[in-house]
Design an enzyme around this catalytic site. Sequence first.
Site, mmCIF file in Angstrom:
data_model
loop_
_atom_site.group_PDB
_atom_site.id
_atom_site.type_symbol
_atom_site.label_atom_id
_atom_site.label_comp_id
_atom_site.label_asym_id
_atom_site.label_seq_id
_atom_site.Cartn_x
_atom_site.Cartn_y
_atom_site.Cartn_z
ATOM 1 C CE LYS A 169 -2.028 2.944 2.895
ATOM 2 N NZ LYS A 169 -2.108 4.020 1.924
ATOM 3 C CD GLU A 171 13.611 1.588 8.771
ATOM 4 O OE1 GLU A 171 14.120 2.677 9.118
ATOM 5 O OE2 GLU A 171 14.181 0.498 8.944
ATOM 6 C CB CYS A 178 13.354 9.607 7.480
ATOM 7 S SG CYS A 178 14.231 8.517 6.378
ATOM 8 C CD GLU A 206 9.867 13.520 10.795
ATOM 9 O OE1 GLU A 206 8.663 13.286 10.967
ATOM 10 O OE2 GLU A 206 10.656 12.707 10.294
HETATM 11 P P1 NAD Z 1 2.206 8.576 7.397
HETATM 12 O O1 NAD Z 1 2.503 7.862 8.666
HETATM 13 O O2 NAD Z 1 1.121 9.585 7.404
HETATM 14 O O3 NAD Z 1 1.795 7.542 6.260
HETATM 15 C C1 NAD Z 1 2.644 6.512 5.829
HETATM 16 C C2 NAD Z 1 1.819 5.399 5.197
HETATM 17 O O4 NAD Z 1 0.999 4.797 6.212
HETATM 18 C C3 NAD Z 1 0.852 5.860 4.110
HETATM 19 O O5 NAD Z 1 0.768 4.864 3.116
HETATM 20 C C4 NAD Z 1 -0.456 5.992 4.866
HETATM 21 O O6 NAD Z 1 -1.583 5.889 4.027
HETATM 22 C C5 NAD Z 1 -0.363 4.821 5.828
HETATM 23 N N1 NAD Z 1 -1.156 4.963 7.065
HETATM 24 C C6 NAD Z 1 -1.572 6.112 7.655
HETATM 25 N N2 NAD Z 1 -2.274 5.821 8.782
HETATM 26 C C7 NAD Z 1 -2.292 4.469 8.895
HETATM 27 C C8 NAD Z 1 -2.841 3.568 9.845
HETATM 28 N N3 NAD Z 1 -3.520 3.997 10.897
HETATM 29 N N4 NAD Z 1 -2.659 2.234 9.665
HETATM 30 C C9 NAD Z 1 -1.940 1.765 8.615
HETATM 31 N N5 NAD Z 1 -1.408 2.585 7.676
HETATM 32 C C10 NAD Z 1 -1.567 3.918 7.814
HETATM 33 O O7 NAD Z 1 3.583 9.196 6.897
HETATM 34 P P2 NAD Z 1 3.839 10.158 5.638
HETATM 35 O O8 NAD Z 1 3.364 11.535 5.961
HETATM 36 O O9 NAD Z 1 3.370 9.497 4.392
HETATM 37 O O10 NAD Z 1 5.452 10.139 5.566
HETATM 38 C C11 NAD Z 1 6.275 11.032 6.256
HETATM 39 C C12 NAD Z 1 6.873 10.375 7.487
HETATM 40 O O11 NAD Z 1 7.604 9.213 7.123
HETATM 41 C C13 NAD Z 1 7.864 11.244 8.230
HETATM 42 O O12 NAD Z 1 7.594 11.175 9.613
HETATM 43 C C14 NAD Z 1 9.211 10.611 7.931
HETATM 44 O O13 NAD Z 1 10.211 10.833 8.884
HETATM 45 C C15 NAD Z 1 8.852 9.174 7.820
HETATM 46 N N6 NAD Z 1 9.861 8.460 7.047
HETATM 47 C C16 NAD Z 1 10.703 7.599 7.699
HETATM 48 C C17 NAD Z 1 11.695 6.940 6.988
HETATM 49 C C18 NAD Z 1 12.645 5.983 7.672
HETATM 50 O O14 NAD Z 1 13.320 5.242 6.973
HETATM 51 N N7 NAD Z 1 12.707 5.955 8.983
HETATM 52 C C19 NAD Z 1 11.821 7.147 5.615
HETATM 53 C C20 NAD Z 1 10.946 8.045 4.992
HETATM 54 C C21 NAD Z 1 9.955 8.683 5.713
#
Ligand code: NAD
Length: 483
Positions: free
Chosen positions: A173, A248, A282, A383
């Site tokens: 997803k 992650e 990130c 962040e």
């Molecule tokens: P997000 O948590 O809003 O969403 C990430 C994914 O999870 C999306 O596909 C979203 O639809 C899904 N999602 C949202 N709520 C959910 C739930 N309750 N259950 C299951 N899935 C759910 O994050 P974002 O805004 O898309 O991405 C930015 C974040 O990602 C930042 O905090 C960044 O630091 C982090 N990030 C971390 C890494 C790493 O390697 N540690 C890499 C890239 C981004």
Amino acid sequence: MKRFKMLIDGVATESISGRVATIKNPANQEPVAEVSFGGRVDAALALKAAERAFPGWAKIEPQRRGEILHRASDLVREKAEEIARLLTQEQGKPLRYARNEVLSSAEALDYYAEEGKRNFGEIVPSASKRSRSLVISQPLGVAAVISPWNYPVDLLAWKLAPALAAGCTVVAKPSSKAPLAATEFVMATEEAGLPPGVLNLVHGSGRDVGSELVENPISRKVSFTGETTTGKEIMEKASRHVKRLSLELGGHSPAIVCEDAKIEEAAEACMYRAFSNMGQICISVNRIYVHDAVAEEFADELVKMTKKLRIGGGLDPDVDLGPMFSEAQRQKTKDQIADALDKGATILCGGSEPEGEEFRRGFFFMPTVLDRMDHSMRMMREETFGPVAPMMSFSSNDEALRLANDSRYGLAAYVFCEDMTTALWFAEGLEAGSVGVNLNNVIQPQAPFGGWKESGLGRERSRAALEAYMEKKHIRIGLREGF
Ligand code: NAD
């Protein structure tokens, strides 16, 4: 307008509800394409398809799985330009960075095509002469793979490649906000000859599709990249079935610039890592601690370089920085800057939207350098995910290490220092999953990547990611008389 579909049981399919979402370009808010927007039912169907496909895929020899993954990598490379253009249009990053992202995702397929063949077991010493103990690793079942919008292709690829190589079947997803390039990547991988149901793709919200993938007992593993708050919610839900987890999550990476650092190199490395992808990484540099003795020189270099960066739509080949991904991201950045200025920070460059008609409809923002920061400011603790390089000076190494570790996050950290004894002292003392010494890229295919503290759980890349999709099994064999 082109419609991007889902993939369930080997068939490109529309959502059951018929719902469709329009994806817009953050550089001008023009529609790019439509995507079928699924819900819980679509996710459940995909999980069932993956469950049916699992026994067959798990039994196929790793060599054969590897051949398919290599073919998939060739197909992704053939389509790299097309996928990269979509990525730029839906996410905003300049085309040359989008190309690199797509090529990195092809590399993931090649890497795990080979690594999957090296799933060696162990023969461990037995307490009795009349038995032998073998330890083997086997694929754990259906893996749910959930990824964010900032690197929508690469982050998906580095999950699904080890999962498929391990013998798991997958329901992926991507972010509902940037699903197009990821869809092309998944379709190309499927075309390489995966049996139906081995790789499935469902679009939709985290609330519906994401929750179903986490809560449904069919998925044995959830591999998630995204925000820490979402990760915590997933962790709670996954505990109901004791699901395996790779998380992650968010980061807040410090960079320490020592008195003896090569200032120009350190400034360039920090600038790139603070501003590329508009800071929406990130492992972005989020806090720069500079030794008092070199603080002014470092600030001058950083500002000089920052002012040279060219901003514009990502399809323009001369551009260094595209728009931010969304108005929400831009507003959060502005709010954090206002909070810092309110509490005594000074602005050295940037801090506002660029002027000009070409920027009017996009989420553009000037790369910003702030000085005189302290830890009472939100930006030094939360962040940002925006193009800001906040600086603060220090007078002793102990102080710098204490400040750098004063965070609930622990993803990456950077040290710029010529004396290797001091550099290693910092590297060993920093609470982070990856530390870069005199460089700004800590991601390597062969090295484990992941977070300490609230930045995550488990490791991606390297052999560790393959193991993350397998269960160990001990087989104890009793021997007959004669031994
Ligand atoms: P997000 O948590 O809003 O969403 C990430 C994914 O999870 C999306 O596909 C979203 O639809 C899904 N999602 C949202 N709520 C959910 C739930 N309750 N259950 C299951 N899935 C759910 O994050 P974002 O805004 O898309 O991405 C930015 C974040 O990602 C930042 O905090 C960044 O630091 C982090 N990030 C971390 C890494 C790493 O390697 N540690 C890499 C890239 C981004």
